[in-house]
Design an enzyme around this catalytic site. Structure first.
Site, mmCIF file in Angstrom:
data_model
loop_
_atom_site.group_PDB
_atom_site.id
_atom_site.type_symbol
_atom_site.label_atom_id
_atom_site.label_comp_id
_atom_site.label_asym_id
_atom_site.label_seq_id
_atom_site.Cartn_x
_atom_site.Cartn_y
_atom_site.Cartn_z
ATOM 1 N N ASP A 1 -5.734 -3.779 -2.271
ATOM 2 C CA ASP A 1 -4.677 -3.515 -1.299
ATOM 3 C C ASP A 1 -4.018 -4.793 -0.780
ATOM 4 O OD1 ASP A 1 -3.248 -2.629 1.035
ATOM 5 O OD2 ASP A 1 -4.536 -0.878 1.105
ATOM 6 N N SER B 1 0.834 -1.199 0.000
ATOM 7 C CA SER B 1 0.000 0.000 0.000
ATOM 8 C C SER B 1 0.869 1.250 0.000
ATOM 9 C CB SER B 1 -0.958 -0.044 1.196
ATOM 10 O OG SER B 1 -2.008 0.876 1.048
#
Length: 341
Positions: free
Chosen positions: A213, A48
């Site tokens: 993610d 991320s």
């Protein structure tokens, strides 16, 4: 070959950077004390926000740029532009919330994520990096596995296949040449916060996969570079976490109101439970830098310059504290079983 024979003359460490939205600014501050101490980072992994910082670090090292400029690059980001609505919603003003709901239903995400991808691609291009092939390593001392062949690894979650993916390592599973894949696309996939950003797509040999993610399955893969053969590591893997160590200070409660915040809170709670054993392992704690970022929310894209400076300072202070007591040889002696089969 013993550990001393394998240890480089200059300090080195592979690096793992945890995700955390805008809190990732603290990662830039945390890297600086390592750079000032002369450390190099042969391999860097990120999830991320950590993926974005990892990509910049890997590219800067390849170009020979001073890592001290990383903080300035972080300051150059216009964080408010991460909330990039589509062309219709962007013209609706106060009514944009209605369009947000439609976008969430239609595309599984409120914001498009184009600014994140384009900004990353632009900075990497300035540093001479476009694809993972630009970051391939020639390391005769590695363990022969794919996880030592690139200077950068970005993690994501393939919800179509229900699996954790490590890019570029796993591109071959999709029938793709790892060396030809754009780094910025992998960063965009890794940072696709569910429901906040539209998911990324990966077109492979067997069809199209939806990527979100990497933190959904593993936000802190601290063991990602550990050797798979019988030899001890030549250097450590150190991770940087965007939270204080358990027991350092109580975590203040954060109100959960709107649906997106609730969804993110549910994901974070589930993730923390899944990774509790890994994160609480004493040997992994000892090779982790803990940065207290509790004063800032992960999706606070209205973060002020003052808050940015506080995060950078918190990162620096945490790494300075870590390096003051870090002894790799002692850690290796105590924790050999963690890093060797």
């Amino acid at each position: 070959m013993d550990a001393e024979e394998q240890t480089p003359t200059e300090p080195a460490t592979d690096l793992v950077l945890e995700g955390g939205g805008v809190k990732g600014i603290a990662l830039a501050g945390a890297v600086l004390p390592f750079a000032e101490a002369g450390y190099r980072f042969p391999r860097i992994a990120g999830t991320s926000a950590g993926a974005m910082v990892a990509a910049l670090l890997a590219a800067m090292q390849r170009r020979g740029e001073p890592l001290s400029s990383l903080a300035e690059i972080a300051r150059s980001l216009d964080y408010s532009r991460f909330r990039d609505r589509g062309p219709v919603a962007s013209r609706l003003g106060p009514l944009a919330l209605f369009a947000d709901g439609l976008s969430l239903l239609r595309s599984a995400g409120v914001f498009e994520g184009d600014y994140l991808r384009d900004w990353t691609a632009g900075v990497l291009a300035d540093l001479g990096v476009r694809t993972f092939g630009d970051l391939r390593l020639d390391d005769p001392g590695d363990d022969g596995a794919v996880h030592h062949r690139y200077g950068l690894v970005i993690t994501a979650t393939d919800v179509s296949r229900q699996r954790f993916v490590r890019l570029p390592w796993d591109y071959t599973d999709y029938g793709l040449d790892p060396d030809e894949q754009p780094v910025a696309d992998a960063v965009r996939a890794s940072a696709s916060i569910p429901f906040f950003f539209e998911p990324s797509t990966l077109r492979g040999r067997d069809g199209v996969s939806t990527l979100v993610d990497g933190g959904l399955l593993s936000n802190y893969p601290i063991g990602i570079f550990d050797r798979l053969d019988e030899h001890p590591p030549r250097w450590a893997t150190v991770g940087i976490r965007l939270s204080s160590q358990a027991g350092d200070r109580p975590v203040p409660p954060e109100p959960v109101g709107d649906p997106i915040t609730l969804a993110l809170a549910l994901l974070e709670t589930t993730l923390d439970a899944r990774q509790a054993a890994l994160r609480s392992d004493p040997c992994n704690i000892r090779r982790s830098v803990f940065v207290d970022t509790s004063e800032v929310a992960a999706i606070d894209f209205d973060i002020t310059p003052e808050q940015q400076e506080l995060l950078l300072a918190a990162g620096r202070a945490a790494s300075e504290k870590f390096l003051a007591s870090w002894e790799y040889a002692q850690w290796l002696e105590d924790c050999r079983g963690v890093v060797s089969p």
